[in-house]
Design a protein around this motif. Structure first.
Motif, PDB file in Angstrom:
ATOM      1  N   GLY A   6       3.847  -3.223 -10.302  1.00  0.00           N
ATOM      2  CA  GLY A   6       3.727  -1.791  -9.877  1.00  0.00           C
ATOM      3  C   GLY A   6       4.620  -1.369  -8.891  1.00  0.00           C
ATOM      4  N   CYS A   7       5.288  -2.174  -8.408  1.00  0.00           N
ATOM      5  CA  CYS A   7       6.220  -1.688  -7.333  1.00  0.00           C
ATOM      6  C   CYS A   7       7.759  -1.181  -7.830  1.00  0.00           C
ATOM      7  N   THR A   8       8.341  -0.377  -7.253  1.00  0.00           N
ATOM      8  CA  THR A   8       9.629   0.218  -7.448  1.00  0.00           C
ATOM      9  C   THR A   8      10.385   0.074  -6.299  1.00  0.00           C
TER      10      THR A   8
ATOM     11  N   ALA B 257       6.849  -4.889 -12.312  1.00  0.00           N
ATOM     12  CA  ALA B 257       7.734  -4.532 -11.249  1.00  0.00           C
ATOM     13  C   ALA B 257       9.101  -3.998 -11.732  1.00  0.00           C
ATOM     14  N   ALA B 258       9.334  -2.784 -11.279  1.00  0.00           N
ATOM     15  CA  ALA B 258      10.547  -2.159 -11.781  1.00  0.00           C
ATOM     16  C   ALA B 258      11.587  -1.608 -10.838  1.00  0.00           C
ATOM     17  N   PRO B 259      12.043  -2.350  -9.620  1.00  0.00           N
ATOM     18  CA  PRO B 259      13.078  -1.786  -8.788  1.00  0.00           C
ATOM     19  C   PRO B 259      14.300  -1.780  -9.455  1.00  0.00           C
TER      20      PRO B 259
ATOM     21  N   GLN C  49       0.844  -1.432  -0.116  1.00  0.00           N
ATOM     22  CA  GLN C  49      -0.025  -0.189  -0.032  1.00  0.00           C
ATOM     23  C   GLN C  49       0.860   1.400   0.006  1.00  0.00           C
ATOM     24  N   ALA C  50       1.678   1.459  -1.027  1.00  0.00           N
ATOM     25  CA  ALA C  50       2.503   2.619  -1.462  1.00  0.00           C
ATOM     26  C   ALA C  50       3.473   2.960  -0.109  1.00  0.00           C
ATOM     27  N   ALA C  51       3.848   1.924   0.513  1.00  0.00           N
ATOM     28  CA  ALA C  51       5.102   2.119   1.608  1.00  0.00           C
ATOM     29  C   ALA C  51       6.440   2.247   1.278  1.00  0.00           C
ATOM     30  N   ARG C  52       7.138   3.004   1.911  1.00  0.00           N
ATOM     31  CA  ARG C  52       8.225   3.615   1.319  1.00  0.00           C
ATOM     32  C   ARG C  52       9.458   3.387   2.422  1.00  0.00           C
ATOM     33  N   PRO C  53       9.611   2.151   2.975  1.00  0.00           N
ATOM     34  CA  PRO C  53      10.688   2.096   4.039  1.00  0.00           C
ATOM     35  C   PRO C  53      12.066   1.940   3.603  1.00  0.00           C
ATOM     36  N   VAL C  54      12.867   1.961   4.594  1.00  0.00           N
ATOM     37  CA  VAL C  54      14.461   1.902   4.304  1.00  0.00           C
ATOM     38  C   VAL C  54      14.994   0.589   5.183  1.00  0.00           C
ATOM     39  N   LEU C  55      15.552  -0.420   4.765  1.00  0.00           N
ATOM     40  CA  LEU C  55      15.805  -1.479   5.185  1.00  0.00           C
ATOM     41  C   LEU C  55      17.453  -1.385   5.073  1.00  0.00           C
ATOM     42  N   GLU C  56      18.164  -1.095   6.165  1.00  0.00           N
ATOM     43  CA  GLU C  56      19.556  -1.121   6.078  1.00  0.00           C
ATOM     44  C   GLU C  56      20.025  -2.139   7.027  1.00  0.00           C
TER      45      GLU C  56
ATOM     46  N   ALA D 143       4.618  -5.082  -2.317  1.00  0.00           N
ATOM     47  CA  ALA D 143       3.370  -5.146  -3.243  1.00  0.00           C
ATOM     48  C   ALA D 143       2.633  -3.806  -3.144  1.00  0.00           C
ATOM     49  N   LEU D 144       1.744  -3.666  -4.042  1.00  0.00           N
ATOM     50  CA  LEU D 144       0.710  -2.688  -4.118  1.00  0.00           C
ATOM     51  C   LEU D 144       1.438  -1.279  -4.106  1.00  0.00           C
ATOM     52  N   GLN D 145       2.184  -0.974  -5.235  1.00  0.00           N
ATOM     53  CA  GLN D 145       2.761   0.317  -5.693  1.00  0.00           C
ATOM     54  C   GLN D 145       3.689   0.885  -4.496  1.00  0.00           C
ATOM     55  N   SER D 146       4.305  -0.073  -3.790  1.00  0.00           N
ATOM     56  CA  SER D 146       5.578   0.495  -2.770  1.00  0.00           C
ATOM     57  C   SER D 146       6.632   0.506  -3.433  1.00  0.00           C
ATOM     58  N   ALA D 147       7.849   1.210  -2.584  1.00  0.00           N
ATOM     59  CA  ALA D 147       9.042   1.534  -3.134  1.00  0.00           C
ATOM     60  C   ALA D 147      10.098   1.605  -2.136  1.00  0.00           C
ATOM     61  N   PRO D 148      10.382   0.248  -1.444  1.00  0.00           N
ATOM     62  CA  PRO D 148      11.569   0.499  -0.464  1.00  0.00           C
ATOM     63  C   PRO D 148      12.733   0.544  -1.065  1.00  0.00           C
ATOM     64  N   THR D 149      13.550   1.022  -0.065  1.00  0.00           N
ATOM     65  CA  THR D 149      15.294   0.948  -0.166  1.00  0.00           C
ATOM     66  C   THR D 149      15.684  -0.200   0.686  1.00  0.00           C
ATOM     67  N   ILE D 150      16.344  -1.372  -0.122  1.00  0.00           N
ATOM     68  CA  ILE D 150      16.741  -2.529   0.780  1.00  0.00           C
ATOM     69  C   ILE D 150      18.321  -2.551   0.356  1.00  0.00           C
TER      70      ILE D 150
END
Length: 559
Positions: free
Chosen positions: A233-235, A257-259, A186-193, A208-215
């Protein structure tokens, strides 16, 4: 001075329950709790309080029979320190619209989450452990920082991040969860480091669902499902992660998906530096690399003001990290910068070093450098520009986005005149949404950059500082020619320095003067002149002949 209230079932004069102390506590009070089990459900609304165990780990707030969360916070600012909090089919800790700090606590729940953070709350958790529950930690439409936290043995997902939430989760461990380790949707944008995720019943990380995390630099291993899965739809960004002993493929990208996936770490060998045992809660920093980069900056010719400004920025960021680790307040910091000045004055080089310094400080997960110009951001039809700009921006997440000649975005002209403005408006929003995940540096002529900043009312406020790159002096340009020549295994003959100094002293310094580019261009002309001179010798030139540039070469190159 904050008043301290003592809670103890045995101590004379102390409050017998935490609820009794809460009834009389004023804003800013510290409630110190003696060892014991307190069968209570605590509700805090609009309070500014600290609840701390006198001896960490010896105080249990047990709400399992109360049909409510162990600690529920709505609004206000609450700190929980050293407590064990247990609940039944409600979260052990629930926060809504609250500034919540959790230090060294253990949470246990039944058919609910250990911690549930919702409705625009800000969570700062250090050393938090969730050892029982349906879910570990749920972050819903909220943000904050989770550092050195552990989620183990929950029956469903370890960590859930949803509804646009953007927390930073670093140096943390998620292990032995019944379903997914981390679920982002649901369009979340967390950073996982530097997180260690293992032993999951399904995917290690699912997006999922338009989310864009940084891992970044995570270790995902020994999972029944794939290591990392991105839905349609996720990046986002996957950078430097090690994935092993998972179902195939290690990283699954569904259609659409396009990360950005870069620098996968090789499996095998010693365990990577990831998880809650990384250190004492501090961000992992590379002091040796920082010293090397600052020495590289100092070795650049000229630019004393720029060097001082960059050092001041790095000093401030370092102190901010120390303050965070000490539990002190730190204001929101922007890493975005404006570089103004003529071309050829080292702006690109300084931007690259700055990005690597942010990585060495642990402020950004990587020092990747993405240089773009107007054509990379501006599209050819309505809606295309926002798409292109967003795509470029997401590719730069975790590093530096360097926009050269940024003022061209605000210049009208041609059929796509308004599309440059669309790129600026898109950048303004992205820079605010991802201010902790990227450094945007815009560069260009001083006067034109002033016009560029006027193109959007919120643009100037996004940048931390403006660095002015001055033209090189004639002496400095001679030094640049000499350094480039030596790097390319050439030497300047006696007297050539004086000739170069005279040439640079009289050359016109208009707005098109290229500074170091002019120095390199002149050196290339001298090389060509040397080639013609050596070919005319009528003999094979010696090694010294091949290495030496002379005054005649300068005269030929400038005639």
């Amino acid at each position: 001075m904050a008043r301290t209230l003592t809670v103890s079932a045995q101590q004379p004069g102390a409050f017998p329950s935490i609820a009794d102390a809460l009834e009389v506590a004023e804003d800013g009070a510290v409630i110190s709790i003696e060892p014991g089990v307190y069968a209570e459900s605590l509700r805090l609304s609009g309070r500014r309080l600290t609840l701390t165990a006198r001896e960490p780990g010896t105080v249990t707030v047990d709400a399992t029979g109360h049909g409510a969360p162990g600690v529920s916070c709505t609004g206000g600012e609450v700190t929980l320190s050293g407590l064990v909090v247990a609940a039944g089919d409600y979260p052990a800790v629930h926060a809504a619209r609250c500034e919540l700090r959790i230090d060294g606590c253990e949470l246990r729940a039944g058919y609910a989450a250990g911690a549930s953070v919702t409705d625009g709350s800000r969570l700062r958790a250090t050393g938090l452990k969730v050892t029982k529950g349906q879910y570990g930690i749920v972050v819903d439409d909220s943000g904050g920082i989770l550092d050195q936290c552990e989620v183990r043995g929950v029956s469903d997902d370890g960590i859930i991040v949803r509804l646009g939430a953007d927390p930073t989760i670093r140096n943390s461990t998620v292990a032995d969860c019944g379903y997914r380790g981390v679920y982002v949707y649901q369009a979340a944008r967390p950073v996982l480091e530097r997180c260690d995720i293992s032993g999951t019943g399904d995917a290690g990380i699912s997006v999922a669902l338009q989310s864009a995390p940084t891992i970044a630099e995570c270790w995902v291993h020994d999972t029944r499902g794939v290591g990392i899965a991105f839905g349609r739809g996720c990046t986002g960004l996957v950078d430097g992660c090690r994935i092993e002993q998972t179902a195939a493929p290690a990283i699954r990208l569904d259609e659409g998906a396009a990360p950005v996936v870069r620098e996968p770490a090789e499996p095998g060998g010693a365990a990577p530096v990831a998880g809650a045992k990384v250190g004492d809660g501090a961000v992992r920093q590379d002091a040796e690399k920082m010293d090397t980069l600052l020495a590289e900056l100092d070795s650049m010719i000229g630019l004393p003001g720029v060097k001082a400004e960059v050092r001041a920025l790095i000093d401030e960021l370092q102190v901010n990290e120390w303050r965070r680790d000490a539990g002190l307040a730190v204001g929101a910091a922007s890493h975005h910068l404006i570089f103004t000045g003529a071309p050829g004055t080292g702006k690109t080089t300084v931007a690259r070093v700055y990005g690597q310094l942010l990585k060495a400080l642990g402020v950004l997960p990587n020092g990747q450098f993405r240089e773009v110009s107007r054509r990379d951001l501006v599209g050819q039809y309505i809606g295309h520009t926002a798409e292109k700009t967003t795509s470029v921006f997401e590719e730069a997440l975790g590093g530096v986005l360097f926009i050269d000649e940024a003022y061209t975005l605000s210049r009208a002209g041609g059929a796509n005149a308004d599309f440059g403005q669309e790129a600026i408006d898109t950048l303004v929003k992205l820079m605010e949404d991802h201010r902790d995940r990227v450094a945007v540096i815009v560069a260009g002529y001083t006067h034109e950059m002033s016009d560029f900043l006027d193109a959007n009312s919120g643009l100037a406020s996004r940048f931390a500082k403006t660095l002015e790159f001055e033209n090189y002096t004639a002496d400095q340009l001679v030094m640049i020619v000499d350094r480039i020549a030596r790097n390319d295994d050439y030497l300047l003959a006696d007297g050539l320095d004086d000739g170069l100094l005279e040439w640079f002293g009289q050359v016109e310094r208009d707005r098109n003067f290229g500074n170091a580019r002019e120095a390199r261009k002149l050196l290339e002309g001298m090389r060509k002149a040397q080639s013609g001179r050596l070919r005319a010798l009528g003999r094979r030139p010696t090694r010294d002949d091949l290495r030496t540039l002379t005054l005649d070469d300068l005269l030929a190159a400038t005639s």
